[in-house]
Design a protein around this motif. Structure first.
Motif, PDB file in Angstrom:
ATOM      1  N   LEU A 213       0.825  -1.205   0.000  1.00 36.71           N
ATOM      2  CA  LEU A 213       0.000   0.000   0.000  1.00 36.71           C
ATOM      3  C   LEU A 213       0.864   1.262   0.000  1.00 36.71           C
ATOM      4  CD1 LEU A 213      -2.912  -0.942   2.406  1.00 36.71           C
ATOM      5  CD2 LEU A 213      -3.013  -0.623  -0.070  1.00 36.71           C
ATOM      6  N   GLY A 214       1.934   1.262   0.747  1.00 44.47           N
ATOM      7  CA  GLY A 214       2.851   2.404   0.757  1.00 44.47           C
ATOM      8  C   GLY A 214       3.502   2.609  -0.601  1.00 44.47           C
ATOM      9  N   ALA A 215       3.918   1.517  -1.234  1.00 48.93           N
ATOM     10  CA  ALA A 215       4.521   1.608  -2.565  1.00 48.93           C
ATOM     11  C   ALA A 215       3.507   2.103  -3.591  1.00 48.93           C
ATOM     12  CB  ALA A 215       5.087   0.252  -2.979  1.00 48.93           C
ATOM     13  N   ALA A 216       2.254   1.637  -3.483  1.00 49.62           N
ATOM     14  CA  ALA A 216       1.214   2.091  -4.413  1.00 49.62           C
ATOM     15  C   ALA A 216       0.953   3.588  -4.228  1.00 49.62           C
ATOM     16  CB  ALA A 216      -0.072   1.303  -4.186  1.00 49.62           C
ATOM     17  N   GLY A 217       0.937   4.057  -3.001  1.00 48.15           N
ATOM     18  CA  GLY A 217       0.762   5.488  -2.747  1.00 48.15           C
ATOM     19  C   GLY A 217       1.910   6.308  -3.307  1.00 48.15           C
ATOM     20  N   LEU A 218       3.127   5.814  -3.150  1.00 42.38           N
ATOM     21  CA  LEU A 218       4.296   6.505  -3.689  1.00 42.38           C
ATOM     22  C   LEU A 218       4.256   6.556  -5.208  1.00 42.38           C
ATOM     23  CD1 LEU A 218       6.984   7.883  -3.073  1.00 42.38           C
ATOM     24  CD2 LEU A 218       8.068   5.620  -3.204  1.00 42.38           C
ATOM     25  N   VAL A 219       3.873   5.460  -5.839  1.00 43.54           N
ATOM     26  CA  VAL A 219       3.757   5.420  -7.300  1.00 43.54           C
ATOM     27  C   VAL A 219       2.685   6.398  -7.773  1.00 43.54           C
ATOM     28  CG1 VAL A 219       3.033   3.953  -9.251  1.00 43.54           C
ATOM     29  CG2 VAL A 219       4.689   3.103  -7.576  1.00 43.54           C
ATOM     30  N   ALA A 220       1.555   6.454  -7.079  1.00 43.32           N
ATOM     31  CA  ALA A 220       0.486   7.381  -7.458  1.00 43.32           C
ATOM     32  C   ALA A 220       0.944   8.829  -7.303  1.00 43.32           C
ATOM     33  CB  ALA A 220      -0.762   7.125  -6.608  1.00 43.32           C
ATOM     34  N   PHE A 221       1.694   9.126  -6.258  1.00 44.26           N
ATOM     35  CA  PHE A 221       2.192  10.481  -6.046  1.00 44.26           C
ATOM     36  C   PHE A 221       3.180  10.881  -7.137  1.00 44.26           C
ATOM     37  CE2 PHE A 221       5.367  13.323  -4.071  1.00 44.26           C
ATOM     38  CZ  PHE A 221       4.552  14.425  -3.892  1.00 44.26           C
ATOM     39  N   VAL A 222       4.103  10.005  -7.468  1.00 42.88           N
ATOM     40  CA  VAL A 222       5.075  10.300  -8.525  1.00 42.88           C
ATOM     41  C   VAL A 222       4.360  10.465  -9.859  1.00 42.88           C
ATOM     42  CG1 VAL A 222       7.033   9.338  -9.813  1.00 42.88           C
ATOM     43  CG2 VAL A 222       7.009   9.234  -7.323  1.00 42.88           C
ATOM     44  N   TRP A 223       3.361   9.641 -10.135  1.00 40.76           N
ATOM     45  CA  TRP A 223       2.585   9.778 -11.376  1.00 40.76           C
ATOM     46  C   TRP A 223       1.903  11.144 -11.430  1.00 40.76           C
ATOM     47  CZ3 TRP A 223      -2.660  10.576 -11.970  1.00 40.76           C
ATOM     48  CH2 TRP A 223      -3.132  10.505 -13.275  1.00 40.76           C
ATOM     49  N   ALA A 224       1.324  11.574 -10.309  1.00 42.72           N
ATOM     50  CA  ALA A 224       0.645  12.867 -10.268  1.00 42.72           C
ATOM     51  C   ALA A 224       1.643  14.006 -10.502  1.00 42.72           C
ATOM     52  CB  ALA A 224      -0.074  13.054  -8.932  1.00 42.72           C
ATOM     53  N   LEU A 225       2.835  13.906  -9.942  1.00 43.93           N
ATOM     54  CA  LEU A 225       3.847  14.937 -10.160  1.00 43.93           C
ATOM     55  C   LEU A 225       4.253  15.011 -11.626  1.00 43.93           C
ATOM     56  CD1 LEU A 225       6.316  14.608  -7.149  1.00 43.93           C
ATOM     57  CD2 LEU A 225       4.786  16.495  -7.660  1.00 43.93           C
ATOM     58  N   LYS A 226       4.460  13.861 -12.242  1.00 46.52           N
ATOM     59  CA  LYS A 226       4.900  13.844 -13.641  1.00 46.52           C
ATOM     60  C   LYS A 226       3.817  14.306 -14.602  1.00 46.52           C
ATOM     61  CE  LYS A 226       8.431  10.389 -13.132  1.00 46.52           C
ATOM     62  NZ  LYS A 226       9.576  10.271 -13.973  1.00 46.52           N
ATOM     63  N   ASN A 227       2.558  14.158 -14.240  1.00 45.53           N
ATOM     64  CA  ASN A 227       1.464  14.556 -15.118  1.00 45.53           C
ATOM     65  C   ASN A 227       0.947  15.968 -14.827  1.00 45.53           C
ATOM     66  OD1 ASN A 227       1.148  12.302 -16.870  1.00 45.53           O
ATOM     67  ND2 ASN A 227       0.437  11.161 -15.085  1.00 45.53           N
ATOM     68  N   GLY A 228       1.651  16.732 -14.006  1.00 45.50           N
ATOM     69  CA  GLY A 228       1.321  18.135 -13.789  1.00 45.50           C
ATOM     70  C   GLY A 228       0.133  18.393 -12.895  1.00 45.50           C
ATOM     71  N   GLN A 229      -0.203  17.468 -12.023  1.00 45.67           N
ATOM     72  CA  GLN A 229      -1.357  17.669 -11.147  1.00 45.67           C
ATOM     73  C   GLN A 229      -1.115  18.769 -10.118  1.00 45.67           C
ATOM     74  OE1 GLN A 229      -4.384  16.018 -11.332  1.00 45.67           O
ATOM     75  NE2 GLN A 229      -3.551  15.344 -13.277  1.00 45.67           N
ATOM     76  N   TYR A 230       0.136  19.102  -9.840  1.00 47.46           N
ATOM     77  CA  TYR A 230       0.447  20.109  -8.834  1.00 47.46           C
ATOM     78  C   TYR A 230       1.010  21.387  -9.454  1.00 47.46           C
ATOM     79  CZ  TYR A 230      -0.155  16.311  -5.550  1.00 47.46           C
ATOM     80  OH  TYR A 230      -0.677  15.286  -4.829  1.00 47.46           O
ATOM     81  N   GLU A 231       0.791  21.604 -10.745  1.00 47.96           N
ATOM     82  CA  GLU A 231       1.356  22.768 -11.424  1.00 47.96           C
ATOM     83  C   GLU A 231       0.667  24.070 -11.030  1.00 47.96           C
ATOM     84  OE1 GLU A 231       4.041  22.968 -13.486  1.00 47.96           O
ATOM     85  OE2 GLU A 231       4.388  20.898 -12.894  1.00 47.96           O
ATOM     86  N   ASP A 232      -0.659  24.094 -10.997  1.00 43.83           N
ATOM     87  CA  ASP A 232      -1.399  25.330 -10.769  1.00 43.83           C
ATOM     88  C   ASP A 232      -2.296  25.152  -9.550  1.00 43.83           C
ATOM     89  OD1 ASP A 232      -2.552  27.792 -11.023  1.00 43.83           O
ATOM     90  OD2 ASP A 232      -3.905  27.212 -12.631  1.00 43.83           O
ATOM     91  N   MET A 233      -1.727  25.366  -8.375  1.00 43.54           N
ATOM     92  CA  MET A 233      -2.479  25.131  -7.145  1.00 43.54           C
ATOM     93  C   MET A 233      -3.504  26.233  -6.859  1.00 43.54           C
ATOM     94  SD  MET A 233      -1.430  22.272  -6.070  1.00 43.54           S
ATOM     95  CE  MET A 233      -1.895  22.157  -4.378  1.00 43.54           C
ATOM     96  N   ASP A 234      -3.230  27.476  -7.261  1.00 41.49           N
ATOM     97  CA  ASP A 234      -4.130  28.585  -6.957  1.00 41.49           C
ATOM     98  C   ASP A 234      -5.127  28.861  -8.070  1.00 41.49           C
ATOM     99  OD1 ASP A 234      -3.001  29.115  -4.478  1.00 41.49           O
ATOM    100  OD2 ASP A 234      -1.398  30.298  -5.378  1.00 41.49           O
ATOM    101  N   GLY A 235      -4.897  28.338  -9.251  1.00 43.01           N
ATOM    102  CA  GLY A 235      -5.768  28.636 -10.390  1.00 43.01           C
ATOM    103  C   GLY A 235      -7.205  28.204 -10.177  1.00 43.01           C
ATOM    104  N   ALA A 236      -7.408  26.996  -9.698  1.00 38.95           N
ATOM    105  CA  ALA A 236      -8.775  26.501  -9.496  1.00 38.95           C
ATOM    106  C   ALA A 236      -9.492  27.305  -8.415  1.00 38.95           C
ATOM    107  CB  ALA A 236      -8.751  25.025  -9.137  1.00 38.95           C
ATOM    108  N   ALA A 237      -8.765  27.685  -7.386  1.00 40.97           N
ATOM    109  CA  ALA A 237      -9.376  28.472  -6.318  1.00 40.97           C
ATOM    110  C   ALA A 237      -9.824  29.836  -6.823  1.00 40.97           C
ATOM    111  CB  ALA A 237      -8.390  28.640  -5.168  1.00 40.97           C
TER     112      ALA A 237
END
Length: 93
Positions: A14-38
């Motif tokens: 479960l920890g490895a799956a969470g780490l893989v999901a986090f790295v995937w989100a970083l590589k796909n730009g999920q954290y690029e524009d944190m204030d834009g949606a707000a």
């Protein structure tokens, strides 16, 4: 104690799956524009149904009480966020 034989690998997987999901989100730009949606949620795009149904601001037509005040507050808040991306509301300022 025999339960640990099953729980330890499950926890590691479960920890490895969470780490893989986090790295995937970083590589796909999920954290690029944190204030834009707000900020986008506060501003009605022109031509939307809500903007078309908003009360008119023509002279002589009735507007809900506080309409101009809330609009001015919204624009000042968005402008403050545009000037300072790390802006947080501090009532003591």
């Amino acid at each position: 104690m025999n339960v640990l034989i099953y729980l330890l690998p499950v926890a590691l997987l479960l920890g490895a799956a969470g780490l893989v999901a986090f790295v995937w989100a970083l590589k796909n730009g999920q954290y690029e524009d944190m204030d834009g949606a707000a900020q986008r949620i506060l501003i009605e795009p022109p031509g939307s149904k809500a903007a078309a149904q908003a009360p008119s601001s023509r002279p002589g037509e009735a507007r809900p009480p506080g309409a101009e005040t809330s609009r001015a507050l919204l624009h000042s808040a968005v402008a403050a966020c545009d000037r300072d991306p790390m802006h947080h509301h501090d009532p003591g300022r």
